[in-house]
Structures are given as C-alpha cells and as structure tokens.
Scaffold this motif. Sequence first.
Motif, PDB file in Angstrom:
ATOM      1  N   ARG A 100      -3.751  -9.742   5.246  1.00  0.00           N
ATOM      2  CA  ARG A 100      -4.996  -9.388   6.299  1.00  0.00           C
ATOM      3  C   ARG A 100      -5.123 -10.362   7.112  1.00  0.00           C
ATOM      4  N   ARG A 101      -5.601 -11.703   6.685  1.00  0.00           N
ATOM      5  CA  ARG A 101      -6.001 -12.830   7.621  1.00  0.00           C
ATOM      6  C   ARG A 101      -4.888 -13.239   8.121  1.00  0.00           C
ATOM      7  N   ALA A 102      -3.675 -13.413   7.948  1.00  0.00           N
ATOM      8  CA  ALA A 102      -2.463 -14.042   8.431  1.00  0.00           C
ATOM      9  C   ALA A 102      -2.039 -13.029   9.675  1.00  0.00           C
ATOM     10  N   LEU A 103      -1.701 -11.722   9.153  1.00  0.00           N
ATOM     11  CA  LEU A 103      -1.076 -10.816  10.195  1.00  0.00           C
ATOM     12  C   LEU A 103      -2.009  -9.619  10.597  1.00  0.00           C
ATOM     13  N   GLY A 104      -3.038  -9.350  10.178  1.00  0.00           N
ATOM     14  CA  GLY A 104      -3.996  -8.351  10.436  1.00  0.00           C
ATOM     15  C   GLY A 104      -3.803  -7.051   9.679  1.00  0.00           C
ATOM     16  N   GLU A 105      -5.053  -6.285   9.707  1.00  0.00           N
ATOM     17  CA  GLU A 105      -5.030  -5.368   8.649  1.00  0.00           C
ATOM     18  C   GLU A 105      -3.855  -4.053   8.849  1.00  0.00           C
ATOM     19  N   ASP A 106      -3.344  -4.009   9.935  1.00  0.00           N
ATOM     20  CA  ASP A 106      -2.326  -2.783  10.175  1.00  0.00           C
ATOM     21  C   ASP A 106      -0.765  -3.354  10.151  1.00  0.00           C
ATOM     22  N   HIS A 107      -0.710  -4.576   9.883  1.00  0.00           N
ATOM     23  CA  HIS A 107       0.706  -5.189   9.808  1.00  0.00           C
ATOM     24  C   HIS A 107       1.238  -4.368   8.514  1.00  0.00           C
ATOM     25  N   ARG A 108       2.397  -4.119   8.585  1.00  0.00           N
ATOM     26  CA  ARG A 108       3.589  -3.481   7.849  1.00  0.00           C
ATOM     27  C   ARG A 108       3.319  -4.274   6.404  1.00  0.00           C
ATOM     28  N   ASP A 109       3.357  -5.510   6.275  1.00  0.00           N
ATOM     29  CA  ASP A 109       3.340  -6.422   5.220  1.00  0.00           C
ATOM     30  C   ASP A 109       1.940  -6.364   4.663  1.00  0.00           C
TER      31      ASP A 109
END
Length: 210
Positions: A100-109
Amino acid sequence: MSSDVTNKEDALAELQRQLGDDHPDTLAAMLDLAEALWPQGQLSRAKQLEEAVVVARRRLLGADHPDTLKALGKLASTTGALGDPAQARVWQEKIAEGMRRALGEDHRDSLRAVNNLAGTVAALGELEDARGLLEETIAAMGRALGEEDTDTLTALGNLAAVLWQMEEHDEAYWLQYHMTEALRRTCGEDDPRVRTALAILDTMQRHGRL
C-alpha cells in the motif's frame, strides 16, 4: 524428480555461473525453481530458496521494495503450507502494508496481498475477520480492476469458501456459481481455473443444503 524441476535447476546453475548469485535474473530463477518444487511436495527446499531471495533482495533493494515484498509473499505462502500460518500472517500483514505504501491501496499487488492475508486468517479459524477482509477487497478490486477481472473472481471464490466454512451454504453456492460463470466468460471453458471452479460448485451442490 520432474523434468521441469531439472530444467530450472540447470538454468539456475548457469545463471549463477554467468551472472552471480545476486543478479536479478538469478534471483528470479531461484523463485521459479521454488515454484516448480511445490507440485513435487518439496516445500522445505522451496522455502530455503525463497528465504535466500528475500535476504538478497532486502540487502540489494531494501525491505520495503515491491520485489522484496513479492518474494516475502512466496515465502509466507510456503511457510503457511508447512504448518505455520501464524508466521505467514505476520509476514502477509507486513506485505499488505508495504505494498500500500509503495504502490497505493488500489494497485493490483496491494489487493492481491490483502486477498492472500485473508486466506491465512481463514486458515487460522478467524472466519469473520477473513470475511470482512475479503468483502472489502472484492469491492476495491471491482472498482480498480473490474468485476470480472480474474483477481476479483479469485477473491470471490475465496469468500465463497469462507462462507461455506461458516455454514452459510446458500450464499456460498451462489457466489461460487457467479464466479464460475464469470470465469467461463473471461477465460473460456477449457481453462483449468474453470474446471476447478466447476468441481467446487458440484461439491457444494451435492453436499450443501440447497
């Protein structure tokens, strides 16, 4: 030993010889070999490879880099399969937070990480918590990825399994039915995921109170 495992062992040895142990391609090959060991039941060996990749990527990329977290996710899955879901949960919570911190809450990963966490929470018998995590994740996946994205449908199948364990058989069946029909449209009749979903649906129909 299967030919797939042997081929991946040979490929890894060649990459180690040519590029060294810490090269990204070498580390990726180690994870490929670990994955190939799963069907052979060699989980302890897979875990050793995954641990080595996690240690190397932490040193080279940092503990919170998405590639490090992905490797830790594979290690968490193997650790859970080897009978330590409590440790797997600790790592999966860290992975979900880091993604979540690195990519955002809605990123697939990020969404996949929460889905994996929910599976471990369910394995620990905390079914209400698992249900809540999955319902939130399915809603987020539907918005970010689409309601018939395969990751969304995987999470939907996981929710159906949790509801089945909670003896909410009717709701579990209809969720599984919806997921199966959507997979058919998205992947086609011959996809292995469709065949697996149909088998689960048949089991629910035969053993549930429908």
